[in-house]
Design a protein around this motif. Structure first.
Motif, PDB file in Angstrom:
ATOM      1  N   ILE A  42       0.849  -1.197   0.000  1.00 40.50           N
ATOM      2  CA  ILE A  42       0.000   0.000   0.000  1.00 40.50           C
ATOM      3  C   ILE A  42       0.883   1.245   0.000  1.00 40.50           C
ATOM      4  O   ILE A  42       0.683   2.168  -0.796  1.00 40.50           O
ATOM      5  N   ALA A  43       1.877   1.275   0.881  1.00 36.14           N
ATOM      6  CA  ALA A  43       2.722   2.468   0.979  1.00 36.14           C
ATOM      7  C   ALA A  43       3.489   2.715  -0.308  1.00 36.14           C
ATOM      8  O   ALA A  43       3.697   3.848  -0.711  1.00 36.14           O
ATOM      9  N   ASN A  44       3.883   1.632  -0.996  1.00 35.91           N
ATOM     10  CA  ASN A  44       4.654   1.778  -2.225  1.00 35.91           C
ATOM     11  C   ASN A  44       3.818   2.255  -3.390  1.00 35.91           C
ATOM     12  O   ASN A  44       4.256   3.066  -4.189  1.00 35.91           O
ATOM     13  N   GLU A  45       2.631   1.700  -3.528  1.00 37.72           N
ATOM     14  CA  GLU A  45       1.943   1.859  -4.802  1.00 37.72           C
ATOM     15  C   GLU A  45       0.743   2.779  -4.772  1.00 37.72           C
ATOM     16  O   GLU A  45       0.228   3.155  -5.817  1.00 37.72           O
ATOM     17  N   PHE A  46       0.281   3.148  -3.576  1.00 34.71           N
ATOM     18  CA  PHE A  46      -0.993   3.875  -3.538  1.00 34.71           C
ATOM     19  C   PHE A  46      -0.936   5.207  -4.270  1.00 34.71           C
ATOM     20  O   PHE A  46      -1.836   5.548  -5.011  1.00 34.71           O
ATOM     21  N   THR A  47       0.153   5.955  -4.069  1.00 37.85           N
ATOM     22  CA  THR A  47       0.175   7.290  -4.677  1.00 37.85           C
ATOM     23  C   THR A  47       0.296   7.242  -6.192  1.00 37.85           C
ATOM     24  O   THR A  47      -0.112   8.165  -6.867  1.00 37.85           O
ATOM     25  N   GLU A  48       0.905   6.193  -6.725  1.00 36.15           N
ATOM     26  CA  GLU A  48       1.094   6.156  -8.170  1.00 36.15           C
ATOM     27  C   GLU A  48       0.139   5.192  -8.866  1.00 36.15           C
ATOM     28  O   GLU A  48       0.305   4.900 -10.035  1.00 36.15           O
ATOM     29  N   ALA A  49      -0.839   4.677  -8.132  1.00 31.13           N
ATOM     30  CA  ALA A  49      -1.792   3.765  -8.761  1.00 31.13           C
ATOM     31  C   ALA A  49      -2.611   4.550  -9.779  1.00 31.13           C
ATOM     32  O   ALA A  49      -3.272   5.513  -9.425  1.00 31.13           O
ATOM     33  N   SER A  50      -2.516   4.142 -11.049  1.00 39.58           N
ATOM     34  CA  SER A  50      -3.147   4.973 -12.067  1.00 39.58           C
ATOM     35  C   SER A  50      -4.541   4.479 -12.433  1.00 39.58           C
ATOM     36  O   SER A  50      -5.388   5.267 -12.808  1.00 39.58           O
ATOM     37  N   SER A  51      -4.797   3.179 -12.328  1.00 39.96           N
ATOM     38  CA  SER A  51      -6.128   2.702 -12.704  1.00 39.96           C
ATOM     39  C   SER A  51      -7.006   2.553 -11.466  1.00 39.96           C
ATOM     40  O   SER A  51      -6.512   2.390 -10.349  1.00 39.96           O
ATOM     41  N   ASP A  52      -8.322   2.627 -11.687  1.00 41.99           N
ATOM     42  CA  ASP A  52      -9.259   2.476 -10.574  1.00 41.99           C
ATOM     43  C   ASP A  52      -9.101   1.108  -9.920  1.00 41.99           C
ATOM     44  O   ASP A  52      -9.177   0.971  -8.709  1.00 41.99           O
ATOM     45  N   SER A  86       3.476  14.459  -9.985  1.00 43.53           N
ATOM     46  CA  SER A  86       4.762  13.783 -10.058  1.00 43.53           C
ATOM     47  C   SER A  86       5.748  14.190  -8.967  1.00 43.53           C
ATOM     48  O   SER A  86       5.935  15.382  -8.701  1.00 43.53           O
ATOM     49  N   SER A  87       6.381  13.216  -8.368  1.00 44.46           N
ATOM     50  CA  SER A  87       7.399  13.551  -7.372  1.00 44.46           C
ATOM     51  C   SER A  87       8.740  13.836  -8.042  1.00 44.46           C
ATOM     52  O   SER A  87       9.620  14.424  -7.426  1.00 44.46           O
ATOM     53  N   ILE A 117       2.355  14.190  -4.882  1.00 44.97           N
ATOM     54  CA  ILE A 117       1.499  13.076  -4.464  1.00 44.97           C
ATOM     55  C   ILE A 117       1.558  11.941  -5.471  1.00 44.97           C
ATOM     56  O   ILE A 117       0.824  10.972  -5.366  1.00 44.97           O
ATOM     57  N   GLY A 118       2.419  12.047  -6.472  1.00 39.90           N
ATOM     58  CA  GLY A 118       2.496  11.018  -7.494  1.00 39.90           C
ATOM     59  C   GLY A 118       1.683  11.399  -8.716  1.00 39.90           C
ATOM     60  O   GLY A 118       0.676  12.104  -8.618  1.00 39.90           O
TER      61      GLY A 118
END
Lengths: 325, 340, 293
Positions: A277-287, B33-34, B60-61
């Protein structure tokens, strides 16, 4: 407050009425606050379940048993994070429980009296260090040390064992499940040892004195009197530590290696629910990706809920025993 | 006693909050983007001193940045991946590049210093697919006739968090290797077939430094600051290049922006003779018809200032400012596409 | 234990074995302690050495600019977030604790106690997701101080509830009976007598909750995010800075200025948390002194 010594009749009536009204208001306020705590629990569970519904609907039960994690094609299986979470926590417990036990005993039975309070205070202080700091230390200090001095030995010696050897074979990366387990153990030891220390104090002196009078050594007193008497509370404390280890995010993310491939070796990198969660949540692009991560959050909630519920039941059993004694 | 005091405080707090919410928002907000956070925040500090306008950029990415601008809650979004024409059209958005950065492979092999090892795109793809397993593999030896390569296994290190760096890196691998494109594809986080994942550039560089015989990829600034052994790369024209600001700028200058509608072009494997093959940019995304014209105007002023006067700050942080030709194209794009 | 038929030599042998195993047990537990102490001292050592190297006056006077500058905005933000979280959590936690303690026989009170225990153990990142889903997106507050405070308050209110409850339960029953016998109303009794009696313990719980909220990262990343500026008075729609973010995020920037800020932030948080915990211990020991005198 000042109570009039000899209240007049009408004044007393008014006071009683006012007190009754205040008490009603008071109880109402108390109940509201208690209800808010309930709402917090339901809100957390409900919102993560709702946020993760897309993932649950899409993957169904396969979500739990698939190890395929592919954000490009929208295929997600939670097996590796679940496995990583359970293995690192288990490892942390295997290391932390005996050490915490030793520390608690050291502090209740062995250490000179004048040393006990300061050390107990110090151990409790350390429980307050923010977890992100453990993570930094793990990455920059512990991991290089393990890679140079411990991993090669583990690989050569333990890796050569038949059967369990496969758990210990791998390159000396310094990061992975073993490192994460170690960092987690260091983090939960202050917790478990303070719970243990507290429950060891509840053992009636009478019992211990009688055993000593019968000629037992201190160790025998601990092993045959203190531990059986506090068993369920000790287990409860262990489970509380386990709950913390399961959900630890920041420290684990730094040292676990965050790989989505399944590997049985403890020297290999893995991932945990919280670290994914910490790794991917901010960059998750699809719903779907985002929903999957929230669904993982719900899973984590359920797992910790169960663990903590078990811990509570065990601690309650001790409380009941204490009540009867 | 304590209760009444507390409840009074709480009431005061609530009252205060009502006023606070009613007060008018000032300043520009951006999110995404970071990768561009250091330079955007540096620019906004200088811009603030010059004009008094406050630009608050939240890293925030990219995914978050796109979501926020689509929801219309920020004045601009920033993404390491360009939006497609349909997405832009559907939401009435436009996008343009902001700044350029290079991504470099880094290695930790004894005796191999910075800029010594030569790699080609297909070989890099095979390493990251786990096909090339050892450093003395014939494919690597052929590229590096003078180097003494050990017979040890290669450890692959990649980013574990979703990132624009991974997006551009995997995009490049997909362009030079059909097999990579078919079996893995590209994106901010992909199903890496081998290796360990470090959290962020820091995680990757820490892992590469700690693990002997490893290879990873980081932003150029990171390799420089941490004195890591970056590699040479063969570019689209078959030349081997050292990474440098000039090589990144060459990639931006030679990329075929004129043909790319809304600058929708990922400039990996750019065609120029001196273009670094893994060069990346970040796009700013804005509404073509702004909800708040005044805010939008300040935002454009900010980017115009940054493009024309912000080069020193960018270079100090190891970013490459956009080449003049590209800045002209962007300003022309603003005039034709945006109402402000 | 049943040494009935043992000869004296056998007996002595067993004695020696027992003494030896007892000794070994103690050595092992002492070793366990040394091991942990070593690891923890090393953690503190790392933080202090690197943090002190990065400390300078600028940190306390200027806000961050990009990835350099000072930490004043983060210090302010951390204080605001913690203060806001306590403002919400203290009344709820204390009143909830009174409910569970004074009406503890009721079924619902038992359920609340159990739920509070569970909430104390729920991973903080799950709260972060909750805050993100409900306040940041569904309510449209965006990354904001309010979302962060409420999320943190959800984490620490159950903690304060439990510590308050335990504190109240430590107050002797005689005090309650005496109060009722004098005709005090329930509200008066609890607020003016019982709570005052166990105030140091309640305060300890609140201080520890404060330390928890200062040191948290995971619930704030998705609810408050980050800002380069001072707080501008908005509760929603505007994010603020805070110290743990600096560690989490700036360690990932290539420049040594960013790393220095991260280590300085780590040092500040550690010092602060240690200080708070120490205060909490002191307030407890004061109570014990009062009790024994």
């Amino acid at each position: 407050m000042t109570l009039p010594a000899q209240p007049t009749k009408p004044g007393e009536h008014r006071r009683i009425a006012r007190d009754a009204r205040n008490d009603l208001l008071f109880r109402g306020a108390l109940l509201t606050c208690a209800l808010l705590v309930l709402a917090a629990l339901l809100g957390t569970a409900g919102s993560t379940l709702w946020g993760g519904r897309l993932a649950f609907e899409t993957f169904g039960w396969k979500f739990l048993i698939s190890d395929h994690w592919d954000a490009v094609n929208g295929q997600f299986g939670a097996l590796v994070p679940i496995w990583g979470t359970l293995m690192t926590s288990l490892l942390a417990m295997l290391l932390a429980v005996p050490i915490s036990f030793g520390i608690a005993l050291f502090l209740t039975e062995v250490a000179p009296i004048w040393l006990r309070t300061p050390i107990a205070a110090a151990v409790e202080l350390l429980a307050g260090i923010p977890s992100i700091i453990y993570g930094m230390w793990g990455l920059f200090v512990l991991a290089p040390f393990l890679a140079d001095h411990v991993d090669p030995w583990v690989n050569d010696k333990l890796g050569a064992l038949p059967g369990v050897g496969r758990l210990f074979r791998g390159p000396p990366l310094g990061i992975g499940m073993l490192t994460a387990g170690l960092v987690l153990a260091i983090m939960v030891i202050p917790f478990i040892s303070s719970v243990m220390r507290e429950v060891f104090h509840t053992v009636p002196t009478r019992l211990k004195e009688s055993a000593y009078a019968l000629g037992s050594t201190t160790w025998e007193v601990v092993w045959n009197i203190v531990l059986p008497y506090t068993r369920s509370a000790v287990i409860g404390g262990i489970f509380l530590g386990l709950g913390r280890a399961l959900g630890e995010t920041m420290a684990v993310t730094f040292v676990l290696g965050n790989a989505h491939q399944f590997s049985e070796s403890l020297l290999m990198p893995s991932s945990s629910i919280a670290s994914v969660i910490a790794n991917e949540f901010t960059e998750a692009s699809s719903d779907l990706h985002r929903s999957t991560l929230i669904a993982l959050g719900f899973l984590l909630f359920v797992v910790t809920f169960i663990v903590l519920a078990i811990a509570k039941l065990l601690l309650l059993r001790l409380a009941r025993k204490e009540g009867n004694a | 006693m304590s209760l009444t005091l507390k409840s009074r405080l709480a009431a005061l707090f609530l009252l205060g909050s009502v006023f606070a919410v009613c007060a008018h928002a000032t300043g520009i907000t951006g999110a995404g983007s970071s990768f561009v956070y250091p330079v955007l925040s540096k620019w906004s500090v200088v811009f603030n001193q010059k004009t008094g306008h406050q630009i608050n950029y939240q890293s925030i990415g990219s995914g978050g940045g796109i979501a926020q601008i689509k929801a219309g809650t920020v004045d601009f979004g920033a993404s390491d991946a360009p939006l497609s024409a349909e997405d832009l059209g559907k939401f009435g958005l436009g996008q343009f590049p902001v700044v350029i950065g290079g991504i470099v492979p880094v290695v930790n092999v004894e005796g191999i210093g910075a800029g010594k090892l030569r790699l080609s795109g297909p070989v890099l793809a095979e390493i990251f697919m786990g096909k090339i397993k050892t450093w003395n593999d014939p494919a690597l030896a052929q590229l590096n006739p003078g180097l003494k390569l050990p017979a040890s296994a290669i450890f692959v290190v990649h980013r574990s968090d979703g990132s624009g760096t991974s997006y551009n890196f995997t995009n490049y691998l997909g362009k030079v290797s059909g097999e990579w494109q078919k079996s893995i594809g590209f994106g901010t986080s992909v199903p890496w077939p081998v290796g360990v994942g470090g959290k962020g550039n820091e995680g990757v560089s820490a892992y590469v430094k700690q693990i002997k015989n490893s290879i990873g990829y980081v932003e150029y600034a990171y390799a420089l600051q941490n004195k890591m052994a970056y590699t040479q790369m063969e570019n689209a024209t078959g030349r081997f290049l050292q990474p440098s600001n000039a090589a990144f700028a060459a990639a931006a200058a030679t990329a075929d922006w004129a043909q790319a509608k809304d600058f929708n072009l990922i400039m990996t494997n750019a065609p120029g003779a001196s273009a670094w093959p893994i060069t990346a940019t970040t796009w700013a995304i804005m509404y073509k018809t702004p909800k708040n014209a005044a805010q939008s105007k300040v935002t454009f002023a900010f980017f115009k200032w940054a493009f024309e006067h912000g080069q020193p700050q960018a270079l100090a942080l190891d970013y490459v400012p956009l080449p003049d030709t590209l800045v002209k194209q962007i300003e022309a794009y603003w005039h034709t596409q945006f109402k402000s | 234990m049943n040494a009935g038929a043992a000869t004296p030599t056998q007996d002595r042998g067993r004695q020696r074995r027992r003494a030896l195993s007892s000794m070994l047990g103690w050595i092992a537990s002492g070793l366990a302690f040394v091991l942990l102490a070593f690891a923890l001292l090393d953690i503190l050592h790392t933080v202090f050495v690197r943090g002190f190297a990065a400390l300078n006056l600028q940190l306390f006077l200027t806000p961050t600019s990009g990835i350099a500058g000072g930490l004043l905005n983060a210090i302010e933000g951390s204080a605001l977030i913690t203060f806001g979280a306590l403002l919400l959590a203290v009344p709820i936690g204390v009143l909830g604790g009174i409910y569970v303690s004074e009406f503890g026989r009721e079924y619902f009170a038992r359920a609340v106690r159990f739920i509070a225990d569970v909430l104390v153990g729920v991973p903080s990142i799950v709260f972060g997701l909750f805050g993100y889903l409900t306040m940041v997106t569904a309510l449209g507050w965006h990354f904001s101080l309010a979302a962060g405070c409420i999320t943190l308050a959800m984490m620490i209110a159950p903690y304060i509830l439990r510590t308050t409850e335990l504190a109240l339960r430590g107050v002797s029953g005689e005090l309650r009976e005496a109060g009722y016998a004098l005709g005090a109303s329930q509200a008066n009794l609890v607020l003016r007598v019982l709570l005052r009696e166990c105030a140091p313990r309640v305060l300890t719980g609140i201080l520890l909750a404060m330390a928890i909220s200062m040191g948290e990262t995971a619930p704030l990343i998705y609810t408050v995010n980050w800002s380069n500026y001072y707080w501008n008075g908005h509760l929603t729609h505007e994010s603020v800075a805070y110290l743990t973010y600096v560690i989490w995020s700036f360690i990932n920037e290539p420049f040594s200025s960013a790393h220095a800020l991260a280590y300085a932030a780590a040092l500040l948080i550690t010092l602060f948390v240690l200080l708070i915990t120490l205060l909490a211990r002191l307030s407890l020991s004061r109570l014990e002194v009062r009790r024994s005198s």
